[in-house]
Structures are given as C-alpha cells and as structure tokens.
Design an enzyme around this catalytic site. Structure first.
Site: not given
Ligand code: BDR
Ligand code: CA
Length: 312
Positions: A12, A17, A39, A122, A163-164, A237-238
């Site tokens: 996303d 990403d 996102n 991701t 979040f994801n 993160h990703d």
């Molecule tokens: C995740 O949430 C998104 O904002 C980032 O791309 C990452 O995948 C982190 O919580």
């Molecule tokens: Ca992401």
C-alpha cells in the site's frame, strides 16, 4: 543465504512500501506487485506502486486489489504518508499501465505457476485473506508469507494495534489461522531499524534517480515521525519483511502463537503473542522477528539502491 527468492509484494505505498519494492526489485526475484487500500485509498496506492516501478525502471506487473477491508470502513494514514501516500519527492508520470486482472486472481495464479513463491504483504492483509478464502490450499503451494504487521508489544495506531492489522483485523485473523509458514515483522522489530539524516545523506550521495527519490521519501517520512516522537528518525518497517526472506541471517526469531484480537473495545487489531513459559504456550503459528542487525540491514538496503543505474 543471499539468493533471489521469488516474491510477490502485496503493498500500500506508502513511503516504506516504496523502499520495500525497490529493495525487492534489486535483491529478490520480484514476480509481481499487488496493491491494497491502506496508507491511502486503492487508486492512490496503485498509482504509487506504478510511480515506484517507473522510478526504478522495474519490469514487474502491477495488479490492483481490494479497496475495502473485509469488514468496516477503510483506514488510512495521511498523517504519516501525506495526502498522496508518497508525499515528498517529485513523482513522475508512469509510462506503463496497470494489469486488468484483479489482484486476488493474480495471486492465486502465481501461487500455481511459481515454485517456492513468498507472499510479502506490507499493507493490510485483505488481498491475501481473499485469496485464502477462495483457495485455502494455496498455503501448500507457497514457501510462506512474510508480513509487516502487528507487534509483540506496543501499537502505533492505537496503544494496542499496529496500522496494517487494525486496518483489517478480520483479514489478519484469516492469515494467522491459515496454517501458512508465517514470518511476522512487527513494530517492536521495525522500530530497531530507524533511519535518519545520516542515511538520507547516504541515499542522496548515490547521485542517481533512485537515490534522490529515496532521500526525498525518507526526509518526508522522517519529519512526520519526528513530529510525533521527537526523534529525528523513522522506522523503516516494510523492507524488514523483504529482508526476512532474502537475508534471514540479519534477524533473531522466536516461534510463537500469534492471535488477532477482533472484538476488544481497546484492543481490536492487536496481535496477541503467547510468550508465556514454554510449556504453557499455545502451538506456534508464526516465526516472529525479534532482533535485527541494524547496521548490516542498512548496508544491505543501501547496496540494493546502489544497484540501480543513475537514470534507472
Ligand atoms: C505500517 O503501516 C504503514 O503506515 C507502513 O507502510 C507500514 O506498513 C507500519 O505500521
Ligand atoms: Ca505499508
């Protein structure tokens, strides 16, 4: 092990990403990219994936997926990624079209056609859950699912939830109970891989299209995190979910049972990891990444971006 495993990136974009896509394009056999609402909305994540393909001159098909989670309303994160989802750099106009085939159909087809395929989500897990619902036997045809999401400890979107996972807890539940070989890069891991001004300078010094794009992306991303945390660095993160497949030696891991909380007033979207003493634990369903060799991981990411030519 440093080889090029086949990866389907389900994403996303999203700043991190975009890094994951460029990293996979350089260090894995990137078979396909599928997009999902996360996102930002689906139209934007799909356009952004196409923008990243353009910047990196990646020869990979892109398929658009789910615009909505399995239940409830879409959740977005413009506070971190800006209104476009990729705020910061100047974004080129993509020259290639998105494939007409829906993402879930493409995912199912690639799991049949590609031996040893890794699904690397991701973003929210909606597309993967749809694919698993259509054909639960896909878990027997893939090498595994290496995902960025959840946490053993704290959340980011709520105190409990990352979040994801929060964006589609029902989908996350489908994935974690699928029986697939799951690797989880959660927040407590990705927050060990924070990048700041030194890394921005290193990307810019590459003096290439990809290097400048990466530097501009990270500058915006870092400033958004700095506004929240006071620290001049952002968790990358990703890319961790990609590196867990291409460079597993960078990580320490623990086999744990992870369940997804779907009903709690304060805990919806939480990944509950059973870390009790061994003989009390539920059967493990995931390999949870616990530590990353930050320096080696950054050198690996920098090396990957270095491999793009000046004009990409
Ligand atoms: C995740 O949430 C998104 O904002 C980032 O791309 C990452 O995948 C982190 O919580
Ligand atoms: Ca992401």
């Amino acid at each position: 092990m440093s080889q090029r495993p086949p990866i389907l990136l389900d994403c996303d974009p999203g700043h991190d990403d975009a890094f994951a896509m460029l990293l996979a394009g350089a260090t894995a056999n990137l078979i396909a990219v599928t997009t999902v609402s996360g996102n930002v909305g689906l139209a934007s994540t799909t356009r952004n994936a196409n923008v990243v393909r353009e910047v990196g001159a990646l020869d990979v098909p892109i398929y658009a997926g789910a615009a909505r989670p399995l239940a409830g309303e879409p959740l977005h994160a413009p506070d971190i990624h800006g209104d476009s989802g990729l705020d910061g750099p100047t974004l080129p106009t993509p020259s290639r079209e998105i494939e007409a085939t829906p993402a879930v159909e493409a995912i199912l087809r690639y799991t049949r056609e590609v031996d040893g395929l890794w699904l690397v989500p991701t973003g929210p897990l909606t597309n993967i859950a749809h694919a698993l619902r259509v054909d639960p036997t896909l878990v027997d045809r893939i090498a595994g699912i290496s995902l960025m999401g959840g946490s053993r400890t704290f959340g980011n979107t709520t105190p409990a939830a990352e979040f994801n996972i929060l964006a589609d807890p029902e989908a996350a539940h489908v994935v974690f109970s699928s029986g697939a070989n799951i690797i989880m890069a959660g927040l407590d891991l990705t927050h060990q891989f924070r990048l700041g001004w030194d890394e921005i300078d290193a990307f810019r010094a590459l003096n290439s299209k990809v290097g400048v794009f990466a530097a501009d992306l990270l500058t915006f991303f870092m400033e958004r995190y700095e506004a929240r945390s006071g620290m001049p660095s952002a968790p990358m993160h990703d890319p961790c979910a990609v590196m867990a497949v291409t460079h597993p030696e960078l990580f320490e891991t623990e086999r744990l049972n992870v369940s997804v909380e779907r009903y709690g007033e304060h805990t919806r979207g939480m990944t509950l990891c059973d870390t009790r003493e061994l003989h009390h634990r539920q059967e493990a369903n995931a390999t949870v990444l616990t530590r990353i060799d930050r320096e080696a991981a950054f050198n690996h990411l920098l090396g990957a971006l270095t491999s793009y030519t000046a004009e990409a």
